[in-house]
Design an enzyme around this catalytic site. Structure first.
Site, PDB file in Angstrom:
ATOM      1  N   GLU A 179      85.968 -14.149   4.922  1.00  0.00           N
ATOM      2  CA  GLU A 179      85.160 -14.772   5.972  1.00  0.00           C
ATOM      3  C   GLU A 179      83.806 -15.149   5.387  1.00  0.00           C
ATOM      4  OE1 GLU A 179      84.899 -12.505   9.559  1.00  0.00           O
ATOM      5  OE2 GLU A 179      87.070 -12.544   9.917  1.00  0.00           O
ATOM      6  N   GLN A 228      85.439  -8.032  22.972  1.00  0.00           N
ATOM      7  CA  GLN A 228      86.317  -8.027  21.805  1.00  0.00           C
ATOM      8  C   GLN A 228      87.770  -7.848  22.220  1.00  0.00           C
ATOM      9  OE1 GLN A 228      85.440  -8.764  18.782  1.00  0.00           O
ATOM     10  NE2 GLN A 228      87.491  -8.535  17.921  1.00  0.00           N
ATOM     11  N   ALA A 258      89.422  -8.052  14.727  1.00  0.00           N
ATOM     12  CA  ALA A 258      89.403  -6.600  14.902  1.00  0.00           C
ATOM     13  C   ALA A 258      89.882  -6.220  16.288  1.00  0.00           C
ATOM     14  CB  ALA A 258      87.990  -6.068  14.694  1.00  0.00           C
TER      15      ALA A 258
END
Length: 301
Positions: free
Chosen positions: A270, A192, A213
């Site tokens: 989303e 991530q 994120a």
């Protein structure tokens, strides 16, 4: 672990839910309804998994990466309630049926506008819970968002129950001529970090924070989030996206970042991102879900 009062949240919810919309017409009323039979919960301590339904632990938001799951649960298998101690010793107590693969029970509940109960073939059990420092649970729901992060070394992989329920969702969609596939599942903290920083380099941090994120704050790191098909706005409005929004709750999923809730979720709409929570929560309305579990949002860290 932190604990957040369920009674306080429910009292606040009672005063504010009147103006809220619903995910689907068969959403359940006010608060999570206890099934007729008590579904056992799965708790994992230490570095593995633990479940205590009302706990709050501090979590983080990590996003997608399809890593292999060591345990596979098929439609016909039984997922046992297990506790893993810090020394790695596991013990089992009680069992939860993973549910049959027949579409008939889902069709029956869909027609009646009711949620399945524990013991029904199409009941989606709650995911495993973890008794690990740094993870946050609110009313038994693992939270990873802009307020609560996950530890950098938290690497559970894709939750086996989440995977099994997604397989059922995928099969049900296929029966209606639709093609839904898993594009991205579990993502580690490090993966991530790469994704987020690539977006920052391309679009700047302010823009990246609206759709990606930061490492440690992605739901994908929890092992309970799945992105399907095209992971961009081209998926919006497709037959698969419409079906997913209308039916994912039947398999224990919610559309985590719905349209019109950007100020609550902190992220853009989303249509491809679903989060596994189990039947008892997935049948609630959009407003109930976000008020009871996901309203604890602050500015990005």
């Amino acid at each position: 672990m932190k604990r957040i009062s369920k009674l306080t949240l429910l009292l606040m919810a009672a005063a504010s839910l009147t103006a809220c919309g619903r995910v689907v017409s068969n959403s359940a009323p006010a608060a999570p309804k206890q099934p007729a039979l008590t579904a056992p919960t799965t708790t994992v301590s230490g570095t593995t998994e633990q479940t205590t339904a009302e706990d709050t632990t501090t979590t983080a938001d990590n996003e997608n990466s399809s890593e292999a799951v060591t345990t596979t649960v098929t439609d016909s298998e039984t997922a046992e309630n297990s506790t893993v101690s810090e020394n790695g010793t596991a013990s089992n107590s009680g069992s939860v049926s993973a549910g049959g693969n027949s579409a008939a029970p889902t069709a029956q509940h869909r027609a009646a506008g009711t949620a399945p109960s524990y013991g029904d073939a199409d009941y989606a059990p709650a995911p495993v819970q973890y008794d690990i420092p740094g993870i946050t649970y609110i009313n038994g729901v693992l939270i990873a968002n802009k307020s609560y992060s996950l530890p950098a070394d938290f690497n559970p992989g894709l939750d086996p129950t989440c995977q099994a329920q997604f397989n059922k969702l995928q099969s049900a969609a296929a029966q209606e001529g639709l093609n839904i596939w898993l594009a991205s599942g579990f993502r580690s903290y490090d993966y991530q970090d790469q994704i987020y920083n690539n977006y920052v380099a391309r679009d700047g941090q302010a823009a990246a924070d609206t759709y990606s994120a930061r490492p440690g704050y992605s739901e994908h790191q929890s092992g309970l989030a799945i992105d399907v098909n095209q992971i961009d706005d081209s998926f919006i409005g497709t037959p698969e996206a419409i079906w997913l929004e209308n039916h994912c709750h039947e398999f224990g999923f919610i559309l985590r970042y719905p349209q019109g809730k950007q100020s609550i979720t902190g992220y853009q709409y989303e249509s491809w991102h679903i989060r596994y929570v189990g039947t008892d929560i997935s049948y609630l309305s959009v407003c109930q879900i976000h008020f009871l579990y996901y309203r604890h949002i602050t500015a990005p860290p």
